[in-house]
Motif scaffolding. Structure first.
Motif, mmCIF file in Angstrom:
data_model
loop_
_atom_site.group_PDB
_atom_site.id
_atom_site.type_symbol
_atom_site.label_atom_id
_atom_site.label_comp_id
_atom_site.label_asym_id
_atom_site.label_seq_id
_atom_site.Cartn_x
_atom_site.Cartn_y
_atom_site.Cartn_z
ATOM 1 N N ASN A 26 43.793 37.339 31.491
ATOM 2 C CA ASN A 26 42.796 38.055 32.277
ATOM 3 C C ASN A 26 43.343 38.226 33.690
ATOM 4 O O ASN A 26 43.269 37.320 34.508
ATOM 5 N N ALA A 27 43.904 39.392 33.987
ATOM 6 C CA ALA A 27 44.495 39.637 35.304
ATOM 7 C C ALA A 27 43.439 39.608 36.402
ATOM 8 O O ALA A 27 43.756 39.385 37.563
ATOM 9 N N GLY A 28 42.174 39.831 36.049
ATOM 10 C CA GLY A 28 41.112 39.840 37.038
ATOM 11 C C GLY A 28 40.418 38.505 37.210
ATOM 12 O O GLY A 28 39.412 38.419 37.915
ATOM 13 N N GLU A 29 40.943 37.459 36.578
ATOM 14 C CA GLU A 29 40.308 36.143 36.693
ATOM 15 C C GLU A 29 40.328 35.675 38.142
ATOM 16 O O GLU A 29 41.353 35.778 38.813
ATOM 17 N N PRO A 30 39.204 35.190 38.643
ATOM 18 C CA PRO A 30 39.193 34.670 40.020
ATOM 19 C C PRO A 30 40.188 33.521 40.148
ATOM 20 O O PRO A 30 40.369 32.743 39.221
ATOM 21 N N LYS A 31 40.805 33.441 41.299
ATOM 22 C CA LYS A 31 41.783 32.379 41.560
ATOM 23 C C LYS A 31 41.306 31.577 42.765
ATOM 24 O O LYS A 31 41.683 31.855 43.897
ATOM 25 N N PRO A 32 40.453 30.575 42.518
ATOM 26 C CA PRO A 32 39.964 29.776 43.636
ATOM 27 C C PRO A 32 41.111 29.026 44.305
ATOM 28 O O PRO A 32 42.132 28.737 43.680
#
Length: 173
Positions: A26-32
């Motif tokens: 998922n390239a759009g996964e949030p990256k906290p």
């Protein structure tokens, strides 16, 4: 109604596993952001805090402790502390005798079981248990100041993969 099936495995855990399912990323996964501090949250008590101090530095080193994960890990540490307390109480025995019922199982048996299971469910999501760890590949240790000789920080593999896919899509061969 929520999604059915088991909870998704966190991308960071899958990265350490080498993406065994070969599912698309998922390239759009949030990256906290990584947790700013590995100090135990101030609301954890003594034993919970000690458990945190045992786990958090290693999870942070592996890139598995993010800002948004602090409360979840702290909760698991509290459950583990409850398990330890119940387990200590069980050293007196697994059964007790009461006037009303006679011999019966101590309530700490159920408390210990529930707390153990709750903590382990969370710890598994972080790759803490032995069976989960066998599925991980730890990142290579880097020397202090190692920037691959380019003066730039290393590129995240998922970011590089997304960049390559976008380049292929923009310029088909």
């Amino acid at each position: 109604m929520g999604k059915r099936g088991p909870a998704a495995t966190p991308t960071e855990v899958n990265r350490l596993r080498g993406f065994p399912g070969h599912r698309p990323i998922n390239a759009g996964e949030p990256k906290p952001a990584a947790a700013a501090s590995i100090a135990a949250p101030p609301w954890l008590d003594g034993e919970s805090s000690a458990i945190w101090e045992d786990l958090a530095p290693e999870l942070h080193r592996l890139g598995l402790l993010k800002t948004l994960d602090v409360a979840v890990l702290a909760g698991a540490c509290r459950w583990w502390a409850i398990y330890r307390k119940a387990d200590r109480a069980l050293r007196r025995g697994l059964v007790q005798t009461t006037k009303a019922v006679g011999q019966t199982r101590r309530p700490e048996v159920g408390i210990a079981k529930e707390a153990f299971e709750a903590a382990v469910r969370v710890f598994q999501r972080f790759g803490v248990t032995p069976s989960e760890r066998t599925k991980l590949t730890a990142p290579a240790a880097k020397a202090a100041g190692d920037d691959h000789g380019h003066g730039q920080p290393p590129v995240e593999p998922l970011d590089e993969l997304a960049r390559r896919r976008a380049a292929r899509t923009a310029h088909p061969a």
